[in-house]
Design an enzyme around this catalytic site. Sequence first.
Site, mmCIF file in Angstrom:
data_model
loop_
_atom_site.group_PDB
_atom_site.id
_atom_site.type_symbol
_atom_site.label_atom_id
_atom_site.label_comp_id
_atom_site.label_asym_id
_atom_site.label_seq_id
_atom_site.Cartn_x
_atom_site.Cartn_y
_atom_site.Cartn_z
ATOM 1 N N HIS A 191 24.240 13.280 8.355
ATOM 2 C CA HIS A 191 23.716 11.923 8.532
ATOM 3 C C HIS A 191 24.762 10.899 8.066
ATOM 4 O O HIS A 191 24.564 10.188 7.075
ATOM 5 C CB HIS A 191 22.446 11.821 7.681
ATOM 6 C CG HIS A 191 21.579 10.658 7.981
ATOM 7 N ND1 HIS A 191 22.022 9.361 7.939
ATOM 8 C CD2 HIS A 191 20.273 10.601 8.319
ATOM 9 C CE1 HIS A 191 21.020 8.556 8.234
ATOM 10 N NE2 HIS A 191 19.943 9.284 8.471
ATOM 11 N N GLU A 288 25.563 10.100 13.554
ATOM 12 C CA GLU A 288 25.239 11.407 12.983
ATOM 13 C C GLU A 288 25.528 12.523 13.983
ATOM 14 O O GLU A 288 25.175 12.403 15.149
ATOM 15 C CB GLU A 288 23.748 11.439 12.603
ATOM 16 C CG GLU A 288 23.356 10.253 11.732
ATOM 17 C CD GLU A 288 21.846 10.056 11.624
ATOM 18 O OE1 GLU A 288 21.116 11.060 11.608
ATOM 19 O OE2 GLU A 288 21.403 8.893 11.553
HETATM 20 O O1 G6P Z 1 15.763 7.133 4.912
HETATM 21 P P1 G6P Z 1 16.192 8.522 5.283
HETATM 22 O O2 G6P Z 1 15.151 9.556 4.968
HETATM 23 O O3 G6P Z 1 17.525 8.835 4.691
HETATM 24 O O4 G6P Z 1 16.354 8.531 6.842
HETATM 25 C C1 G6P Z 1 17.050 7.544 7.491
HETATM 26 C C2 G6P Z 1 17.010 7.707 9.015
HETATM 27 O O5 G6P Z 1 17.596 8.934 9.360
HETATM 28 C C3 G6P Z 1 17.766 9.192 10.762
HETATM 29 O O6 G6P Z 1 18.738 8.416 11.320
HETATM 30 C C4 G6P Z 1 16.473 9.065 11.518
HETATM 31 O O7 G6P Z 1 16.706 9.097 12.913
HETATM 32 C C5 G6P Z 1 15.765 7.806 11.132
HETATM 33 O O8 G6P Z 1 14.497 7.799 11.750
HETATM 34 C C6 G6P Z 1 15.630 7.663 9.621
HETATM 35 O O9 G6P Z 1 14.972 6.483 9.291
#
Ligand code: G6P
Length: 312
Positions: A191, A288
């Site tokens: 990510h 990502e």
């Molecule tokens: O806040 P987190 O749990 O780290 O996730 C952050 C983000 O991750 C990814 O990009 C998903 O596609 C999003 O839907 C999510 O909001």
Amino acid sequence: MATVSMAFSLPALNSRTLRRVNRKPGLALATMNKEATAVGVRVTEGEGNLPKVVLTSAGGSEADIYLFGGCVTSWKVSSGKDILFVRPDAVFNKKKPISGGIPHCFPQFGPGPMQQHGFARNMDWSIVDSEIVEGNPVVTLELKDGPYSRAMWDFSFRALYKVILNAKSISTELTITNTDNKPFAFSTALHTYFSASVTGASVKGLKGCKTLNKDPDPANPVEGKEERDVVTFPGFVDCVYLDAPSELHLDNGLGDIISICSTNWSDAVLWNPHLQMEACYKDFVCVENAKIGNVQLEPEQSWIAKQHLGVS
Ligand SMILES: O=P(O)(O)OC[C@H]1O[C@H](O)[C@H](O)[C@@H](O)[C@@H]1O
């Protein structure tokens, strides 16, 4: 950002030290001797007193990797500029995953039966090896199942995460092995948070991909196709690109073109929270590398995926 001064010095880790340290996971800092050195791979104290591996390349670049979450939090090129971004609301107390750098999503990407993005970003990884190859530091971290992961996902697995720092690039290799006697399935992602000026940031290479747009409803993504040569971040963005090409280019709007090359990370995700994170959304974008569809592994089988981030 990180506090690197300590009451005592830590040695460089050579393979012998690391093997010894690894026999007692969790005691890595305590078992070290007290020589001071400055070679390519060392362990120090990071934010919140958490152990952090620092890679320093002969070319002058540097990377930080927290054992908590196996999370690369910083990749500074030789000018000292950090290509990665850590959110200002990130905490380093193990109560939450570290919000920034390159967090692991494993064994689940996004929401699902277990916690968002799985447990790998909430667990302590350990160091299993390190080496210096032509002046470039390499470290390998390991994560295995334990009571915490078993409570959510009752399988035995081994994850190895190798990080290689070169003068102008950082590469990672993730190997997931089924060490159980029954098959399992997982989804996963790296990510990656990149420092950016969101109004100037854009990604090339996604035209023609099938998309799953999580805006407006992450639980019900809308299928579509990317028609743009250059994808920008004009507002909230949360979109999965299926079967993305193995090379993407991010213009971070700060004067850098970053190549994002991958092997076996079949998909990509773009994310920027816009006004949901008013304090910082202008300063980063997430691009990502992901594997959205489940990977099925039989006992003893492994899955390997590589990522290579480079600046020119
Ligand atoms: O806040 P987190 O749990 O780290 O996730 C952050 C983000 O991750 C990814 O990009 C998903 O596609 C999003 O839907 C999510 O909001």
